[in-house]
Design a protein around this motif. Structure first.
Motif, short mmCIF file in Angstrom:
data_model
loop_
_atom_site.label_atom_id
_atom_site.label_comp_id
_atom_site.label_asym_id
_atom_site.label_seq_id
_atom_site.Cartn_x
_atom_site.Cartn_y
_atom_site.Cartn_z
N MET A 1 0.85 -1.18 0.00
CA MET A 1 0.00 0.00 0.00
C MET A 1 0.90 1.24 0.00
N THR A 2 0.56 2.20 -0.81
CA THR A 2 1.38 3.40 -0.92
C THR A 2 1.14 4.34 0.26
N GLN A 3 2.09 5.24 0.45
CA GLN A 3 1.97 6.22 1.53
C GLN A 3 0.73 7.08 1.33
N ARG A 4 0.45 7.45 0.10
CA ARG A 4 -0.72 8.26 -0.22
C ARG A 4 -2.01 7.53 0.15
N LYS A 5 -2.07 6.25 -0.19
CA LYS A 5 -3.26 5.44 0.10
C LYS A 5 -3.45 5.32 1.61
N LYS A 6 -2.36 5.07 2.34
CA LYS A 6 -2.45 4.96 3.80
C LYS A 6 -2.93 6.26 4.41
N ALA A 7 -2.37 7.37 3.94
CA ALA A 7 -2.75 8.69 4.47
C ALA A 7 -4.22 8.97 4.20
N LEU A 8 -4.68 8.62 3.01
CA LEU A 8 -6.08 8.85 2.66
C LEU A 8 -7.01 7.99 3.50
N GLU A 9 -6.66 6.73 3.71
CA GLU A 9 -7.50 5.85 4.53
C GLU A 9 -7.57 6.34 5.97
N ALA A 37 -6.84 18.78 -1.99
CA ALA A 37 -5.54 19.35 -2.34
C ALA A 37 -4.47 19.00 -1.30
N SER A 38 -4.88 18.76 -0.06
CA SER A 38 -3.91 18.51 1.00
C SER A 38 -3.27 17.13 0.93
N TYR A 39 -3.84 16.21 0.18
CA TYR A 39 -3.19 14.90 0.05
C TYR A 39 -2.75 14.62 -1.38
N ALA A 40 -2.64 15.67 -2.18
CA ALA A 40 -2.21 15.50 -3.56
C ALA A 40 -0.69 15.56 -3.70
N ASP A 41 0.01 15.97 -2.65
CA ASP A 41 1.46 16.11 -2.68
C ASP A 41 2.13 14.74 -2.64
N VAL A 42 3.41 14.70 -2.95
CA VAL A 42 4.19 13.47 -2.88
C VAL A 42 4.18 12.92 -1.45
N ARG A 45 -0.40 15.10 3.41
CA ARG A 45 -0.79 15.46 4.78
C ARG A 45 -2.25 15.87 4.73
N PRO A 46 -3.15 14.90 4.67
CA PRO A 46 -4.57 15.21 4.52
C PRO A 46 -5.10 16.10 5.64
N LEU A 47 -5.97 17.01 5.25
CA LEU A 47 -6.64 17.90 6.19
C LEU A 47 -8.14 17.66 6.12
N VAL A 48 -8.80 17.81 7.25
CA VAL A 48 -10.25 17.72 7.30
C VAL A 48 -10.79 19.15 7.21
N GLU A 49 -11.62 19.38 6.24
CA GLU A 49 -12.26 20.69 6.04
C GLU A 49 -13.55 20.70 6.84
N LEU A 50 -13.61 21.57 7.84
CA LEU A 50 -14.81 21.65 8.68
C LEU A 50 -15.91 22.47 8.02
N GLY A 51 -15.54 23.41 7.19
CA GLY A 51 -16.52 24.23 6.50
C GLY A 51 -17.14 25.28 7.40
N ARG A 52 -18.20 25.88 6.91
CA ARG A 52 -18.89 26.93 7.66
C ARG A 52 -20.12 26.35 8.33
#
Length: 71
Positions: A1-9, A37-42, A45-52
């Protein structure tokens, strides 16, 4: 499993846990989501968008946080 996949899960798990905890407190954040956009980098570092939210929801969140803190 890739680092990106792990981060997304992991981010999706955290998002689900937050959504469930908010629901138990009677709170819904319609814009709650992952910031893609926060997990599109090599090195993602995924971020949770709380919104308004409206004032009533902001007060519910404040009350829930204060209650949890024992205030």
């Amino acid at each position: 499993m890739t680092q990106r996949k792990k981060a997304l899960e992991e981010a999706e798990r955290a998002l689900g846990e937050m959504r469930e905890a908010l629901a138990r407190a009677g709170i819904t954040l319609p814009s709650l989501r992952l910031d893609t956009a926060s997990y599109a980098d090599v090195n993602p570092r995924p971020l949770v968008e709380l919104g308004r939210c409206n004032i009533e929801t902001a007060r519910k969140i404040t009350h829930a946080l204060r209650s949890e803190a024992g205030e």
